[in-house]
Scaffold this motif. Structure first.
Motif, PDB file in Angstrom:
ATOM      1  N   ASP A 131       0.842  -1.190   0.000  1.00 40.91           N
ATOM      2  CA  ASP A 131       0.000   0.000   0.000  1.00 40.91           C
ATOM      3  C   ASP A 131       0.883   1.248   0.000  1.00 40.91           C
ATOM      4  OD1 ASP A 131      -1.744   2.061   0.440  1.00 40.91           O
ATOM      5  OD2 ASP A 131      -2.786   1.121   2.129  1.00 40.91           O
ATOM      6  N   TYR A 133       0.058   4.205   0.354  1.00 43.79           N
ATOM      7  CA  TYR A 133      -0.437   5.222   1.268  1.00 43.79           C
ATOM      8  C   TYR A 133      -0.004   4.967   2.709  1.00 43.79           C
ATOM      9  CZ  TYR A 133      -3.383   6.693  -2.631  1.00 43.79           C
ATOM     10  OH  TYR A 133      -3.829   7.135  -3.848  1.00 43.79           O
ATOM     11  N   PRO A 161      -5.398   7.949  -7.144  1.00 43.53           N
ATOM     12  CA  PRO A 161      -5.409   6.616  -7.764  1.00 43.53           C
ATOM     13  C   PRO A 161      -5.064   6.621  -9.247  1.00 43.53           C
ATOM     14  CG  PRO A 161      -7.635   7.351  -7.244  1.00 43.53           C
ATOM     15  CD  PRO A 161      -6.706   8.299  -6.571  1.00 43.53           C
ATOM     16  N   GLY A 311     -10.961   3.914  -6.004  1.00 46.07           N
ATOM     17  CA  GLY A 311     -10.396   3.280  -4.813  1.00 46.07           C
ATOM     18  C   GLY A 311     -10.840   1.846  -4.662  1.00 46.07           C
ATOM     19  N   GLY A 317      -9.118   2.266  -1.527  1.00 47.26           N
ATOM     20  CA  GLY A 317     -10.155   3.135  -0.996  1.00 47.26           C
ATOM     21  C   GLY A 317      -9.782   4.603  -1.057  1.00 47.26           C
ATOM     22  N   PHE A 318     -10.007   5.315   0.053  1.00 45.49           N
ATOM     23  CA  PHE A 318      -9.688   6.735   0.143  1.00 45.49           C
ATOM     24  C   PHE A 318      -8.391   6.950   0.915  1.00 45.49           C
ATOM     25  CE2 PHE A 318     -14.164   6.828  -0.889  1.00 45.49           C
ATOM     26  CZ  PHE A 318     -14.299   7.952  -1.684  1.00 45.49           C
ATOM     27  N   TRP A 320      -5.682   8.038   0.012  1.00 43.82           N
ATOM     28  CA  TRP A 320      -4.986   9.280  -0.339  1.00 43.82           C
ATOM     29  C   TRP A 320      -5.330  10.426   0.609  1.00 43.82           C
ATOM     30  CZ3 TRP A 320      -8.669  12.925  -1.548  1.00 43.82           C
ATOM     31  CH2 TRP A 320      -9.916  12.450  -1.966  1.00 43.82           C
TER      32      TRP A 320
END
Length: 515
Positions: A131, A133, A161, A311, A317-318, A320
């Motif tokens: 990931d 993020y 994304p 996402g 997902g979110f 970011w």
């Protein structure tokens, strides 16, 4: 229809080719001081060994780089003098200049920034199902061979994304060179500049300003081209998409505009700032608060639904949202909040206290203030005022679009000026937004000239790739001397360009003149 005003065609050619020569010099200079990954096969070829390991060659490359940027700056200034009428014949001249100035830069090694190599590392994270993020590039084995700036190797990605997908695609290209993996990023940067070249003039004309002058001011500016093309920054595509979206939103194609702006957010989420202003454009000049809030909700809902779908596809997902703070972890000496907070923190340290919480607190307060300013600019009612002001002869929807876009430009300005770090390409965001809403001759245009000169100087003297056994102090000193002396010459002693930096009576060529 714009009035036909003459310009000196014989001299435009010399300016165009000066800019092309400057761009070629940037290309040649990048061979010696542009950024190469340690794993690159190029670094083992005779040309690059000579250019990068020999002190004399590195110094020559540095001088070439500086002179090339200065020559481009001069060519850009001279174009404004040769095309001072900004009639319709200026369009082909500017497009020719843009093509010739961009082409050599597409072949440079990344200049003034190593972000492009960080993109490759983040693509590797995606490739390995990590990931991005929550993981920095340092989670990869031998990550340092990819060439990213060590400042960011442990930071999560601040990108959306859509950009992550492009990063993933880049590392799937079958080649044994990071420079080949940079190709998709270069094409994305080029696409962003093309979008800006299309939509900045369209928005400027819609607001009653000369589109050719806006194209020259925001897109052909060497600061734009150096940071978007030579540095291979994803801000180029981010800006191209958001400006396109704002154009469609201002012409009552709100959903199309929202999709473009959402695509921009999916590159870099900072353009979330544009969403409330897109909602205002959708609502129209006579909307009441019920309609405004309904369309703000619809704008946010459509955008976040698309982002949520992205996402869901990439499984992140979110994520970011949590990474939005990544760029705020360092400061720059020329950022008022950065130098102010750190100086005060250092003073507290000197007095025996702990200055870190003080510096962090100041930066957080500045961030809150910037958010409040954005909200105020979005929520305070727009009053167009009586006729006779700016764009008085334009229909009300266009005057309203101008007012909304101008507020949005100031909203981004607040966010940039109140950040602890101001990157040179952040200024390009503001340049594009203000160009579409009018930058008058006189002190506003001179401010652009001086800021462009300053950020060219910052680029030329900041991030140069020099091997450890070659003195960075010597190379940087040479860059500082050449850049400063060159800029002083252009602003004070060059008989052709120095007049642009002096106070004089402004003319009205910024405006669209009706025949």
């Amino acid at each position: 229809m714009f009035a036909k005003l003459p310009f000196r065609t014989g001299t435009t050619s010399s300016a165009i080719w000066q800019g092309f020569a400057g761009s070629v010099m940037l290309l040649l200079g990048s061979l010696g001081v542009g950024w190469l990954a340690s794993s690159s096969v190029l670094i083992r070829t005779p040309l690059f060994i000579l250019a990068r390991t020999t002190p004399a060659a590195v110094i020559c490359a540095t001088v070439l780089l500086c002179l090339g940027a200065l020559l481009m700056f001069r060519a850009w200034l001279r174009l404004s003098q040769h095309l001072s009428g900004w009639n319709d014949d200026a369009g082909p001249v500017l497009r020719k200049a843009l093509i010739l100035w961009v082409a050599p830069m597409m072949l440079t090694l990344p200049l003034f920034s190593r972000d492009a190599y960080a993109y490759i590392g983040q693509g590797r994270l995606m490739q390995q199902d990590l990931d991005p993020y929550t993981n920095g590039i340092s989670a990869l084995n031998n990550y340092f061979l990819l060439g990213p700036d060590t400042l960011w190797t442990e930071a999560p990605t601040p990108y959306g994304p859509l950009w992550l997908w492009l990063e993933h695609l880049a590392v799937l290209i079958p080649a044994n060179s990071p420079e080949i993996a940079l190709i998709p990023f270069r094409l994305a940067s080029l696409a962003g500049v093309v979008l800006l070249a299309i939509y900045v003039p369209k928005l400027a004309a819609r607001h009653g300003f000369n589109p050719h002058r806006a194209l020259w001011l925001a897109v052909l500016n060497p600061v734009t081209l150096m940071n978007f093309i030579a540095s291979v920054h994803n801000d180029s595509l981010m800006m191209g998409l958001v400006v396109a979206g704002l154009y469609y939103a201002s012409t009552k194609r709100a959903v199309v505009g929202i999709l473009f702006v959402t695509a921009s957010i999916a590159i870099k989420p900072i353009t979330l700032i544009a969403l409330p202003f897109v909602g205002l454009l959708w609502a129209g000049s006579r909307a009441g608060w019920v309609r405004k809030f309904a369309l703000w909700a619809a704008t946010l809902g459509i955008s976040m639904a698309v982002m949520g779908a992205m996402g869901a596809v990439n499984g992140l997902g979110f994520g970011w949202l949590a990474a939005l703070q990544t760029p705020g972890t360092i400061w720059h000496w020329y950022a008022p909040v950065g130098i102010g907070s750190v100086s005060l923190g250092s003073l507290v340290d000197w007095l025996g206290g702990d200055g870190t919480p003080i510096a962090d607190g100041i930066q957080k307060v500045a961030q809150v203030i910037s958010i409040l300013i954005v909200m105020a600019l979005a929520f305070v009612k727009i009053r167009l005022g009586p006729s006779g002001g700016l764009g008085a002869d334009l229909p009300e929807p266009q005057r309203y679009s101008h007012a909304v876009m101008r507020r949005m430009a100031w909203a981004f300005t607040a966010v940039v000026l109140l950040a602890p770090m101001i990157q040179p390409w952040y200024v390009v965001w503001l340049l594009a937004f203000f160009a579409t809403t009018g930058i008058k001759d006189g002190w506003p245009l001179r401010t652009v000239f001086y800021l462009s000169a300053f950020f060219i100087l910052i680029a030329l003297t900041d991030q140069l790739s020099v091997f450890p056994w070659i003195s960075m102090e010597v190379v940087r000193s040479i860059a500082v001397v050449v850049a400063v002396m060159g800029l002083l010459y252009l602003t004070l002693w060059d008989k052709k360009t120095s007049e642009l930096f002096k106070r004089n009576k402004p003319d009205q060529h910024a405006f669209a003149v009706k025949s």
